[in-house]
Scaffold this active site. Sequence first.
Site: not given
Length: 830
Positions: A377, A568, A574
């Site tokens: 992941h 998030k 990010k």
Amino acid sequence: MTAQRDASAAPAQVRQGRVSPERTISGNAVAELREAIVAKLAYAIGRTPANARERDWFAATALALRDRIVDACMDSERSIPNKRVYYLSLEFLIGRLLSDAMNNLGLVETTRAALRELGVDLGDVEAAEPDAALGNGGLGRLAACFMESMASLSIPAIGYGIRYDHGLFRQSLEDGWQKEAPETWLAEGNPWEFVRPEATYSVGFGGHVTMSSVSEGVIRRHWHPAETVRAVAHDVPVVGWRGRHVNTLRLWKAEAEAPVDLARFNGGDHVGALAGRARAEAISRVLYPSDSSAEGQELRLRQEYFFTSASLQDLVRRHMAERGDLRSLADHAAIQLNDTHPAIAVPELMRLLLEDHGLNWEDAWHITTNTLGYTNHTLLPEALETWPVELMERVLPRHMQIIYLINWMHLEEQGKHGRGNAAQLASVSLIDESHGKRVRMGHLAFLGARRVNGVSALHTDLMRSTVFKDLHALDTDKIVNKTNGITFRRWLHNANPELTALAIEAVGPEVLDTPELLTGLADVASDPNFQSRYAAMRRSRKAALANVVTERTGIAIDPSALFDVQIKRIHEYKRQLLNVIETVALYQAIKADPKRDWTPRVKIFGGKAAPSYVQAKLIIKLACDVAKVVNADPDVAGRLTVAFLPNYSVSLAEAIIPAADLSEQISTAGMEASGTGNMKLALNGALTIGTLDGANIEIRDHVGPENIFIFGLDAAGVQARMAEPNYAEAAIAASPRLKAALDLIESGRFSPEEPGRFRPIVDDLRHNDRYLLTVDFDDYWRAQRAVDAAWNDPTAWWRAAILNTARMAWFSSDRSMREYAEEIWRVRVG
Ligand code: 26W
């Protein structure tokens, strides 16, 4: 509403009637359920309707519905399935279960009516359920979506994880600084779970290994752990769509072998007598709150081994009971490792096969490598798990021996194929010797698995070309792609009943069973009548969210403005900071030209930072400080508002996502493995502003490039630019707008009481900027202004939004699960 009500709960006004498969509800069914709820209230909880709190009504309703699930469960378990999936995950970010259960059982309206007859509002009861936050973010939520989809597709599956007493911490913002408090979801018990004391296993730690010779030349090793901990099963039923199938989520709780050390107690050491128990029970006490860096702490390793060992013992015992011979394990069991957290399964399964069941090495290795699958992941170097050999030898001495042996055989094999030079061997070895000796858990999982998968097309390509390049060359069929998905039952039907109703009207009720039918919405994307109803749906969700924002932050927001959402985990890759800096630049632009017809925007942020992640917490503080200045400035009033919603959670996501107009998916290209929030938002009709990263690329391919705002460097561009010296300096010099925004932040304008507060952020951007924020800034600004222009053409905007909903059908986790079933697990669906 009682004082105990979960502060993170979505308030009643954001939830309301949802679509359920019930076409009509029968008076009998309502009366029956009503009686069942009252009986649970009395006999399981000990309350009367007169003195019951919302939490009691929730528990009684959950228990009554659980009975229905059990009935369905008995049907699911009537025959032994040919093959089961075992999904091992250290995290399951489930959220609330009541609405899922009601919806999948087709009992939403029946339950609502039953409670109404008792004078109770279903919305209030739903809000009284605490979120099961047994996960950090994407990986944990994916596991929850997959469990729901497997149940809905009737794939026989058991999810295995840890029953943490404390899930992800509760976040509050004190003057913009993140504060963490423990989360106590089990404080009043968990009505969904069944304790299974008969499914208890011993898990060993430490100690030493002895050898014995069984026959000429055959040596067996025996592990004598210094300590054992009991793993007690707690089962949560997972009911699939229309209640056709029920699977189990089996969560392990750690218990001491002995509650007190009597010898020490009797010797007068009353506190010391409890130390062993505290040490054992610490294993299932709390979820590690970091989803971006491997901390390498011993307790984490103990958690990983604890749940992996208990799960493997459990599935081996089941297999033996059903089939009587472990040699057929791979035919009847597919074990999926959710990232490397359960990678110790490789040596543990080998150990069980070799030591407990007397198989030889070749057979054990054959079974292991035909049973395990591994999903990666993340490729971020700091998140890749490695464990110091010294720690492994101390905590899991037998496993370390097995790892050495696997590695020895693996490296021998390389030599035979002429790949034996030192650099080649070092790159594929299970032991990284570059900074002390460490076991590479990704490599271990790779070697032990039959298939290894990435979670988006780009991510899988990058696995092949970067971290696993040399291992991939040894077996080019091993790495496969399985793009993530989301369960539409939760993220469309439950979270957005109004949109679901519109979809049913447009394409028929079969859309509830067959998400692909959503594509039919494309036919009405330009229909003015449909557009106006779609816009009305959004407007009502935005009004509801505006109330939540005001209630939780005190900030008033205008539902007619564009809602620009970034929700998030807070992480530098990010790039929430990119969004905040663009906010500052926009603020400056509006102030410089207040007469222009600026598109009114509300920037909404939500997300938690790992408690030890100093830079991420400073970014939250900056967002809050910018919000304070911007929201108080009359020059921009009505044009720009900024809000950071505290304690982002699954429940809050369910309230925010249907209300979003714009979805921020702006990670540095190559760094976000997939993203799944991007899918939830686009499915609900938010337009994406994003980079060519993770699943954004596939989202663009599906919704069409004209219905998404793409900006910035792609993954190859990022790699190339990173190799250039001083790229940040050059980018800032080339962008007066960026320079001005950074200067304003550095000047202390947003932190007058501490002018130097954000200097570390600006300094880092000027001299380091690992995430190429400065490089992408101008193109991000351009894309944002394109968003402004698009918003001013409502017909085109709503058409694009409807097309997003229509064309996101492929991103259902049902599709993901079908692909895993066919290509990785080789298990029949349905
Ligand atoms: C060991 C510390 C640690 C803990 C968790 C490192 C890394 C993790 C996870 C692998 C992080 C994670 O949640 N990854 C996310 O997985 C999602 C589901 O596949 C993807 O959609 C996200 O892009 C990815 O960041």
